[in-house]
Scaffold this motif. Structure first.
Motif, mmCIF file in Angstrom:
data_model
loop_
_atom_site.group_PDB
_atom_site.id
_atom_site.type_symbol
_atom_site.label_atom_id
_atom_site.label_comp_id
_atom_site.label_asym_id
_atom_site.label_seq_id
_atom_site.Cartn_x
_atom_site.Cartn_y
_atom_site.Cartn_z
ATOM 1 N N ASP A 1 -5.427 6.964 -8.542
ATOM 2 C CA ASP A 1 -4.286 7.766 -8.103
ATOM 3 C C ASP A 1 -3.205 6.900 -7.455
ATOM 4 O O ASP A 1 -2.009 7.080 -7.714
ATOM 5 C CB ASP A 1 -4.734 8.839 -7.118
ATOM 6 N N ALA A 2 -3.617 5.958 -6.618
ATOM 7 C CA ALA A 2 -2.639 5.113 -5.931
ATOM 8 C C ALA A 2 -1.881 4.233 -6.911
ATOM 9 O O ALA A 2 -0.652 4.081 -6.814
ATOM 10 C CB ALA A 2 -3.339 4.261 -4.879
ATOM 11 N N ALA A 3 -2.594 3.634 -7.866
ATOM 12 C CA ALA A 3 -1.924 2.790 -8.857
ATOM 13 C C ALA A 3 -0.947 3.599 -9.693
ATOM 14 O O ALA A 3 0.118 3.106 -10.077
ATOM 15 C CB ALA A 3 -2.961 2.111 -9.745
ATOM 16 N N TYR A 4 -1.285 4.837 -9.961
ATOM 17 C CA TYR A 4 -0.442 5.719 -10.774
ATOM 18 C C TYR A 4 0.756 6.244 -9.978
ATOM 19 O O TYR A 4 1.918 6.068 -10.380
ATOM 20 C CB TYR A 4 -1.298 6.876 -11.283
ATOM 21 N N HIS A 5 0.491 6.875 -8.854
ATOM 22 C CA HIS A 5 1.555 7.543 -8.098
ATOM 23 C C HIS A 5 2.417 6.567 -7.290
ATOM 24 O O HIS A 5 3.630 6.750 -7.192
ATOM 25 C CB HIS A 5 0.947 8.589 -7.165
ATOM 26 N N ASP A 6 1.809 5.559 -6.710
ATOM 27 C CA ASP A 6 2.553 4.657 -5.826
ATOM 28 C C ASP A 6 3.164 3.467 -6.556
ATOM 29 O O ASP A 6 4.151 2.898 -6.089
ATOM 30 C CB ASP A 6 1.637 4.146 -4.709
ATOM 31 N N PHE A 7 2.583 3.075 -7.693
ATOM 32 C CA PHE A 7 3.058 1.877 -8.383
ATOM 33 C C PHE A 7 3.408 2.116 -9.849
ATOM 34 O O PHE A 7 3.736 1.178 -10.563
ATOM 35 C CB PHE A 7 2.016 0.761 -8.260
ATOM 36 N N PRO B 1 -0.735 -13.177 -6.591
ATOM 37 C CA PRO B 1 -0.079 -13.215 -5.284
ATOM 38 C C PRO B 1 -1.077 -12.986 -4.162
ATOM 39 O O PRO B 1 -2.077 -12.294 -4.335
ATOM 40 C CB PRO B 1 0.927 -12.051 -5.378
ATOM 41 N N GLU B 2 -0.780 -13.551 -3.004
ATOM 42 C CA GLU B 2 -1.735 -13.461 -1.900
ATOM 43 C C GLU B 2 -1.719 -12.090 -1.244
ATOM 44 O O GLU B 2 -2.740 -11.585 -0.826
ATOM 45 C CB GLU B 2 -1.425 -14.540 -0.857
ATOM 46 N N ASN B 3 -0.553 -11.483 -1.112
ATOM 47 C CA ASN B 3 -0.441 -10.241 -0.363
ATOM 48 C C ASN B 3 -0.001 -9.107 -1.279
ATOM 49 O O ASN B 3 0.847 -9.289 -2.161
ATOM 50 C CB ASN B 3 0.565 -10.386 0.777
ATOM 51 N N PRO B 4 -0.534 -7.912 -1.087
ATOM 52 C CA PRO B 4 -0.131 -6.777 -1.916
ATOM 53 C C PRO B 4 1.296 -6.363 -1.609
ATOM 54 O O PRO B 4 1.731 -6.425 -0.454
ATOM 55 C CB PRO B 4 -1.124 -5.677 -1.512
ATOM 56 N N PRO B 5 2.058 -5.941 -2.620
ATOM 57 C CA PRO B 5 3.428 -5.514 -2.377
ATOM 58 C C PRO B 5 3.474 -4.089 -1.866
ATOM 59 O O PRO B 5 2.566 -3.293 -2.136
ATOM 60 C CB PRO B 5 4.053 -5.603 -3.776
ATOM 61 N N PRO B 6 4.532 -3.697 -1.136
ATOM 62 C CA PRO B 6 4.660 -2.306 -0.707
ATOM 63 C C PRO B 6 5.021 -1.386 -1.858
ATOM 64 O O PRO B 6 4.879 -0.194 -1.796
ATOM 65 C CB PRO B 6 5.806 -2.371 0.318
ATOM 66 N N GLY B 7 5.496 -1.937 -2.952
ATOM 67 C CA GLY B 7 5.915 -1.207 -4.151
ATOM 68 C C GLY B 7 6.471 -2.235 -5.099
ATOM 69 O O GLY B 7 6.611 -3.392 -4.738
ATOM 70 N N ARG B 8 6.797 -1.839 -6.316
ATOM 71 C CA ARG B 8 7.319 -2.840 -7.230
ATOM 72 C C ARG B 8 8.283 -2.208 -8.202
ATOM 73 O O ARG B 8 8.269 -1.009 -8.437
ATOM 74 C CB ARG B 8 6.189 -3.507 -8.015
ATOM 75 N N GLY B 9 9.134 -3.036 -8.782
ATOM 76 C CA GLY B 9 9.983 -2.604 -9.871
ATOM 77 C C GLY B 9 9.275 -2.874 -11.180
ATOM 78 O O GLY B 9 8.218 -3.483 -11.222
ATOM 79 N N ASN B 10 9.891 -2.436 -12.277
ATOM 80 C CA ASN B 10 9.270 -2.616 -13.572
ATOM 81 C C ASN B 10 9.875 -3.767 -14.353
ATOM 82 O O ASN B 10 9.639 -3.911 -15.545
ATOM 83 C CB ASN B 10 9.376 -1.322 -14.399
ATOM 84 N N GLY B 11 10.679 -4.601 -13.712
ATOM 85 C CA GLY B 11 11.259 -5.749 -14.383
ATOM 86 C C GLY B 11 12.492 -5.406 -15.186
ATOM 87 O O GLY B 11 13.074 -6.259 -15.846
ATOM 88 N N ARG B 12 12.932 -4.134 -15.148
ATOM 89 C CA ARG B 12 14.121 -3.735 -15.886
ATOM 90 C C ARG B 12 15.179 -3.159 -14.978
ATOM 91 O O ARG B 12 16.082 -2.474 -15.414
ATOM 92 C CB ARG B 12 13.736 -2.698 -16.961
ATOM 93 N N GLY B 13 15.021 -3.384 -13.688
ATOM 94 C CA GLY B 13 16.014 -2.911 -12.730
ATOM 95 C C GLY B 13 15.761 -1.530 -12.206
ATOM 96 O O GLY B 13 16.501 -1.045 -11.374
ATOM 97 N N ASN B 14 14.725 -0.840 -12.676
ATOM 98 C CA ASN B 14 14.405 0.495 -12.212
ATOM 99 C C ASN B 14 13.096 0.480 -11.455
ATOM 100 O O ASN B 14 12.057 0.233 -12.046
ATOM 101 C CB ASN B 14 14.299 1.468 -13.402
ATOM 102 N N GLY B 15 13.103 0.727 -10.170
ATOM 103 C CA GLY B 15 11.874 0.721 -9.406
ATOM 104 C C GLY B 15 10.986 1.885 -9.799
ATOM 105 O O GLY B 15 11.456 2.993 -10.007
ATOM 106 N N LYS B 16 9.713 1.605 -9.932
ATOM 107 C CA LYS B 16 8.769 2.676 -10.247
ATOM 108 C C LYS B 16 8.333 3.390 -8.977
ATOM 109 O O LYS B 16 8.208 2.769 -7.934
ATOM 110 C CB LYS B 16 7.540 2.103 -10.962
ATOM 111 N N LYS B 17 8.045 4.655 -9.136
ATOM 112 C CA LYS B 17 7.606 5.379 -7.945
ATOM 113 C C LYS B 17 6.180 5.064 -7.604
ATOM 114 O O LYS B 17 5.411 4.618 -8.439
ATOM 115 C CB LYS B 17 7.760 6.888 -8.169
#
Length: 464
Positions: A275-281, A448-464
């Protein structure tokens, strides 16, 4: 009347006892008793050692020193610590289960059971040279869902990151592996080499090159990652999957494929991780519905993780668009895809046929990747498009929305002309003799050493 926590502890104890009784049955989770089976004595002079069990322990906050000390104080060993969910994987004495479940700050103690690869043919025989030459008839699934005309238009899924969580991927002339890792308890972390064959077969359906021979994947230009979560015997513990999902978040994965299953619910912590990988990232999860169906397809047998709401459950069909008799059915089935006699890449440079919902799932994962490449990055939107454009086949309990349609799905979100007649055939010409596969693994990207608080998709649009 028992308190909720007391009922949970009692249920957990019964579940552990059931796991012990299952023994070595291949269809059920194994390996819960990690060492010293019942009646086995410990080292000389110490009497009978405590029976040790593998568990997932959830906390009301991210695990730190205090939580680790709590587990160790009960005679436990921390195996893994997670941040995607506030939990650890540990090996503890069975006698400590109740004490840990009742401890302050502990929310749940669940068995760290096992998933298993989902396919009907664990050791498929290699095809002959004559069969390999007949690739257009054996590699029927990709053309059947309409991916051919998209390939002709140059819509190949470029720059989309797809992770295959399976037995690993072995180098093959038809596959380009961008990276990956080993999340099992066997072998070094960088060794995601497939020695089973299942993961390599799944990978080919998603991403086999459009190179003029062999087979072609639904999205042949994606960035393909091999995450080894199943050992060489096709089994892997729940904790392996959580570690791999964390890797997916850290490495910007867009789509994950899960061609494995468990007939019993892995528990709340496993669900929280998906759920977290889906909804948060914003990661789209696609999974095999399972091979536990009956001939009539009138039971509710969709397995986990496909049964989770944050996962697309894929049933299997044959070349006549009929339901495969083994395909699990039930309300959780979301869509169907080809899953009978699927010709794809295999270890040792081979191509083979395999059947199962494991073979159906990567067709849908490939379509999801094509949609991401078109800029559809919201997981809910991707699922809506796949469902809205599927070809209805009958009962939703058996087929979900119907047979996935690659061309129609992409056409709904982009400007593409109707394909010419016959354009839905597979796009690879008949092959010459294929060269042998390359056995060497590909080095994974650094994590990466530390988990990100969120991420973009590499196309300029941040994923929810």
């Amino acid at each position: 009347m028992l308190s909720l926590r007391s009922q949970m502890v009692r249920s957990l104890t019964v579940l552990f006892a059931a796991c012990a009784a299952w023994g070595g049955g291949s269809a059920q989770p194994q390996g819960v008793w990690a060492q010293n089976p019942p009646g086995q004595a410990g080292p000389p002079g110490q009497g009978a050692a405590p029976r040790m069990v593998d568990v997932l322990i959830g906390f009301d906050q991210p695990p730190g020193a205090a939580q680790r000390d709590l587990v160790r104080g009960r005679g436990g060993e921390i195996r893994r610590s997670f941040w995607l969910v506030p939990a650890v994987a540990a090996r503890i004495p069975e006698t400590a289960v109740q004490a840990l479940a009742n401890a302050r700050g502990v929310t749940v103690v669940e068995p760290d059971g096992e998933f298993h690869a989902v396919d009907d043919q664990q050791s498929p025989p290699p095809l002959t040279e004559q069969q390999i030459a007949a690739e257009l008839s054996y590699g029927w699934g990709v053309g059947h869902i309409g991916a051919g005309p998209l390939h002709a238009m140059g819509k190949l899924g470029a720059s989309v990151r797809v992770a295959v969580l399976d037995t690993g991927i072995k180098s093959h002339v038809e596959l380009g592996i961008a990276g990956g890792g080993n999340f099992t308890d066997v072998g070094p972390a960088h060794d995601y080499l497939d020695r089973h064959g299942h993961g390599t077969h799944v990978a080919g359906t998603i991403a086999a090159f459009r190179n003029g021979f062999g087979v072609v994947g639904v999205a042949p230009a994606v960035e393909l990652y091999g995450l080894k979560v199943l050992r060489d015997n096709g089994s892997g513990q729940f904790s392996f999957m959580i570690s791999a999902l964390e890797w997916c978040v850290l490495n910007g994965i867009d789509v994950t494929n899960h061609s494995y299953s468990s007939g019993s619910n892995p528990g709340s912590l496993m669900q929280q991780a998906f759920d977290a990988a889906y909804h948060d990232f914003g990661i789209v999860h696609v999974a095999a519905a399972g091979n536990a169906g009956n001939a009539g397809g009138n039971n509710d047998t969709v397995q986990w993780p496909a049964r989770y709401a944050s996962v697309v459950a894929v049933a299997a069909t044959n070349q006549n668009d009929s339901r495969a008799s083994f395909s699990s059915s039930g309300p959780a089935v979301e869509v169907s895809a080809p899953g009978v006699s699927i010709f794809s890449t295999y270890i040792d440079g081979l191509w083979v046929q395999m059947s199962g919902t494991s073979m159906a799932s990567p067709h849908v994962a490939g379509v999801a990747a094509l949609l991401v490449a078109e800029g559809v990055v919201d997981p809910d939107a991707i699922r809506f498009v796949i469902g809205a454009t599927a070809k209805p086949l009958g009962s939703t309990n058996r087929f979900g929305a119907g047979l996935v349609q690659a061309f129609d799905a992409v056409a709904l979100v982009s400007d593409v002309a109707d394909p010419p007649p016959g354009a839905d055939e597979p796009t690879d010409p008949e092959p010459e003799d294929p060269p042998p596969g390359d056995d060497g693994p590909v080095d994974p990207e650094p994590e990466p050493e530390n988990p990100p608080p969120g991420r973009g998709n590499g196309r300029g649009n941040g994923k929810k």
